[in-house]
Write a protein that holds these residues in place. Structure first.
Motif, PDB file in Angstrom:
ATOM      1  N   ALA A  96       0.200  -3.049  12.924  1.00 28.05           N
ATOM      2  CA  ALA A  96       0.051  -4.485  12.702  1.00 28.05           C
ATOM      3  C   ALA A  96      -1.289  -4.752  12.024  1.00 28.05           C
ATOM      4  N   GLY A  97      -1.302  -5.710  11.102  1.00 33.18           N
ATOM      5  CA  GLY A  97      -2.518  -6.056  10.373  1.00 33.18           C
ATOM      6  C   GLY A  97      -2.669  -5.319   9.068  1.00 33.18           C
ATOM      7  N   CYS A  98      -1.856  -4.300   8.844  1.00 35.70           N
ATOM      8  CA  CYS A  98      -1.948  -3.525   7.599  1.00 35.70           C
ATOM      9  C   CYS A  98      -1.564  -4.409   6.411  1.00 35.70           C
ATOM     10  N   GLU A  99      -2.386  -4.369   5.367  1.00 33.67           N
ATOM     11  CA  GLU A  99      -2.122  -5.161   4.168  1.00 33.67           C
ATOM     12  C   GLU A  99      -1.808  -4.296   2.951  1.00 33.67           C
ATOM     13  N   GLY A 100      -1.947  -2.985   3.087  1.00 38.03           N
ATOM     14  CA  GLY A 100      -1.656  -2.088   1.979  1.00 38.03           C
ATOM     15  C   GLY A 100      -1.905  -0.653   2.386  1.00 38.03           C
ATOM     16  N   ILE A 101      -1.387   0.260   1.568  1.00 33.09           N
ATOM     17  CA  ILE A 101      -1.595   1.691   1.810  1.00 33.09           C
ATOM     18  C   ILE A 101      -2.101   2.316   0.511  1.00 33.09           C
ATOM     19  N   ILE A 102      -3.134   3.125   0.635  1.00 33.53           N
ATOM     20  CA  ILE A 102      -3.635   3.907  -0.487  1.00 33.53           C
ATOM     21  C   ILE A 102      -2.980   5.282  -0.422  1.00 33.53           C
ATOM     22  N   ARG A 103      -2.251   5.664  -1.465  1.00 28.68           N
ATOM     23  CA  ARG A 103      -1.686   7.008  -1.492  1.00 28.68           C
ATOM     24  C   ARG A 103      -2.793   8.051  -1.366  1.00 28.68           C
ATOM     25  N   LEU A 104      -2.517   9.113  -0.651  1.00 33.51           N
ATOM     26  CA  LEU A 104      -3.524  10.134  -0.407  1.00 33.51           C
ATOM     27  C   LEU A 104      -4.093  10.675  -1.717  1.00 33.51           C
ATOM     28  N   GLU A 105      -3.202  10.872  -2.718  1.00 33.97           N
ATOM     29  CA  GLU A 105      -3.664  11.449  -3.972  1.00 33.97           C
ATOM     30  C   GLU A 105      -4.480  10.469  -4.814  1.00 33.97           C
ATOM     31  N   ASN A 106      -4.420   9.167  -4.464  1.00 34.02           N
ATOM     32  CA  ASN A 106      -5.171   8.149  -5.219  1.00 34.02           C
ATOM     33  C   ASN A 106      -6.440   7.695  -4.497  1.00 34.02           C
ATOM     34  N   ALA A 107      -6.689   8.270  -3.326  1.00 34.68           N
ATOM     35  CA  ALA A 107      -7.812   7.815  -2.497  1.00 34.68           C
ATOM     36  C   ALA A 107      -9.105   8.549  -2.872  1.00 34.68           C
ATOM     37  N   HIS A 108     -10.216   7.831  -2.770  1.00 33.66           N
ATOM     38  CA  HIS A 108     -11.546   8.429  -2.946  1.00 33.66           C
ATOM     39  C   HIS A 108     -12.297   8.270  -1.629  1.00 33.66           C
ATOM     40  N   VAL A 109     -12.608   9.419  -1.030  1.00 33.19           N
ATOM     41  CA  VAL A 109     -13.296   9.407   0.259  1.00 33.19           C
ATOM     42  C   VAL A 109     -14.767   9.729   0.028  1.00 33.19           C
ATOM     43  N   ASP A 110     -15.617   8.877   0.588  1.00 36.10           N
ATOM     44  CA  ASP A 110     -17.065   9.063   0.476  1.00 36.10           C
ATOM     45  C   ASP A 110     -17.653   8.928   1.876  1.00 36.10           C
ATOM     46  N   GLY A 111     -17.817  10.084   2.529  1.00 37.15           N
ATOM     47  CA  GLY A 111     -18.329  10.061   3.893  1.00 37.15           C
ATOM     48  C   GLY A 111     -17.311   9.425   4.841  1.00 37.15           C
ATOM     49  N   THR A 112     -17.694   8.280   5.414  1.00 41.52           N
ATOM     50  CA  THR A 112     -16.817   7.593   6.372  1.00 41.52           C
ATOM     51  C   THR A 112     -16.099   6.417   5.732  1.00 41.52           C
ATOM     52  N   ALA A 113     -16.125   6.345   4.403  1.00 43.93           N
ATOM     53  CA  ALA A 113     -15.473   5.228   3.711  1.00 43.93           C
ATOM     54  C   ALA A 113     -14.421   5.773   2.750  1.00 43.93           C
ATOM     55  N   VAL A 114     -13.411   4.948   2.489  1.00 44.42           N
ATOM     56  CA  VAL A 114     -12.365   5.295   1.542  1.00 44.42           C
ATOM     57  C   VAL A 114     -12.113   4.104   0.634  1.00 44.42           C
ATOM     58  N   SER A 115     -11.808   4.389  -0.633  1.00 43.51           N
ATOM     59  CA  SER A 115     -11.481   3.331  -1.576  1.00 43.51           C
ATOM     60  C   SER A 115     -10.322   3.799  -2.441  1.00 43.51           C
ATOM     61  N   GLY A 116      -9.688   2.860  -3.137  1.00 43.58           N
ATOM     62  CA  GLY A 116      -8.567   3.199  -4.004  1.00 43.58           C
ATOM     63  C   GLY A 116      -7.602   2.031  -4.124  1.00 43.58           C
TER      64      GLY A 116
END
Length: 385
Positions: A96-116
């Motif tokens: 609940a509360g999810c507004e979107g999903i970032i595909r694993l192959e499109n995600a950029h992980v930087d430490g404890t943060a993710v963007s995409g």
């Protein structure tokens, strides 16, 4: 009097359909190859809850998002808040509360943060079906995908017509069950072959009796034994009226009446179908191997379809690669390969051609067929693609 081949198929099917047993709940294994006896309705929403269509990150609010946990398939997640990202597996419940999903192959992980880039990469609850919705109509053939759908919809069994139990009785003193043909006796090929044809045609083979000695008493005893456990008994040989052909007299002894007696087809002559007073069937197949197979496709496969609540099996089509002669006033069932070319070794006593055939090209009575002509193709259960 011999009846037309097309009429014989329809007669055998109708006899089975009108005699189909009461339906009931059947396990998937018992039901497959039969027909639904009632509509299949979904026992819940499909999916029952929102499920992720990809491996990725479920996020809420604007990014970048702080990584906070993981959701695996089979777990029940708590809600997520704005700025939060939770790793999610394909098939897992979307929080609940999810507004979107970032595909694993499109995600950029930087430490404890993710963007995409985000998208609605999930299946909504009830997207495939709502609880109580009809998924399949009564009479639908039960195939492997139907069983899979039923399981997904919450079932462990189906309301279905069960597959008929079949038995085989082999007649003939001249038959051997091992080794090569010798000393005037021939190796039986129908005992090893026909039960598999019956299974492929929708029956459940229960066993084989024989070879049975060429006496009337032995024929009657074998028929009665087979009828004790089978809905459909197939016999091989004895369909003529020669000195050791006792099938017709044995049918009389067990009070069976003819549904049809001889069909105007070559090869395949003669064949018969009879019914006992308690509704069990006896199909008399000729003793020649290819003729016996033609009897299976002509009367037994349609009969088994009817008993399972299915329609008459449809014929296919083939384009002939060469001329095929007719057989006078009889239907000619001619072995052809996948290219529509007639196969050699096609005599009624031969199996070599059948082993590599696509099926039987149907040449109507009183006609011949030319190369390039499109004609019906009669499939062989478990053989034709």
């Amino acid at each position: 009097m011999a009846i037309d081949w097309v009429e014989a198929r329809e007669t055998a099917w109708r006899a089975g359909f009108e005699s189909r047993p009461a339906h009931g709940h059947a396990s998937f294994g018992e039901a497959i190859g039969s027909a639904l006896a009632a509509p299949l309705r979904s026992a819940s929403d499909l999916p029952a809850f929102p499920t992720s269509a990809v491996d990725g990150w479920a996020v809420a609010g604007p990014g970048p998002w702080t990584i906070d946990g993981e959701i695996l398939a089979g777990s029940v997640p708590g809600p997520i808040d704005a700025g939060q990202a939770v790793k999610i597996a394909t098939g897992a419940q979307v929080p609940a509360g999810c507004e979107g999903i970032i595909r694993l192959e499109n995600a950029h992980v930087d430490g404890t943060a993710v963007s995409g880039e985000t998208a609605r990469e999930w299946r909504e609850a009830g997207e495939e079906a709502r609880a109580g919705e009809e998924l399949l109509a009564e009479g639908t053939p039960i195939t492997a995908p139907v069983v899979g759908l039923a399981a997904a919809a919450g079932y462990s069994s189906l309301d279905a017509y069960r597959r008929p139990l079949t038995s085989l009785v082999i007649f003939g003193d001249e038959l051997l069950t091992s080794g090569v043909s010798r000393e005037g006796r021939v190796r039986d090929s129908l005992g090893p072959m026909v039960p598999h044809l019956l299974d492929a045609a929708g029956g459940m083979a229960t066993g084989t009796i024989g070879p049975v000695a060429d006496t009337l008493d032995d024929h009657v005893e074998a028929l009665r034994s087979a009828l004790d456990s089978a809905d459909v008994v197939c016999t091989t040989g004895g369909t003529m009226v020669g000195p050791v052909d006792h099938l017709h007299a044995a049918l009389k002894a067990v009070d069976a009446s003819y549904v049809l007696n001889t069909v105007s087809v070559r090869p395949g002559f003669p064949m018969l179908l009879a019914r006992t007073p308690n509704g069990r069937f006896i199909a008399g197949l000729p003793g020649n191997p290819q003729s016996a197979v033609i009897a299976v496709v002509t009367i037994v496969a349609p009969l088994l379809a009817g008993l399972r609540g299915l329609p008459l099996p449809p014929l296919r089509e083939t384009v002939l690669a060469e001329d095929v002669p007719g057989r006078g006033e009889s239907t000619h069932l001619a072995l052809v390969d996948p290219t529509g070319r007639r196969i050699a070794h096609h005599g009624s006593a031969m199996l070599r051609g059948l082993a590599s055939a696509a099926g039987f090209a149907l040449i109507a009575p009183g006609t011949a067929a030319k190369a390039g002509q499109r004609v019906p193709l009669v499939p062989v259960p478990g053989v034709s693609a």
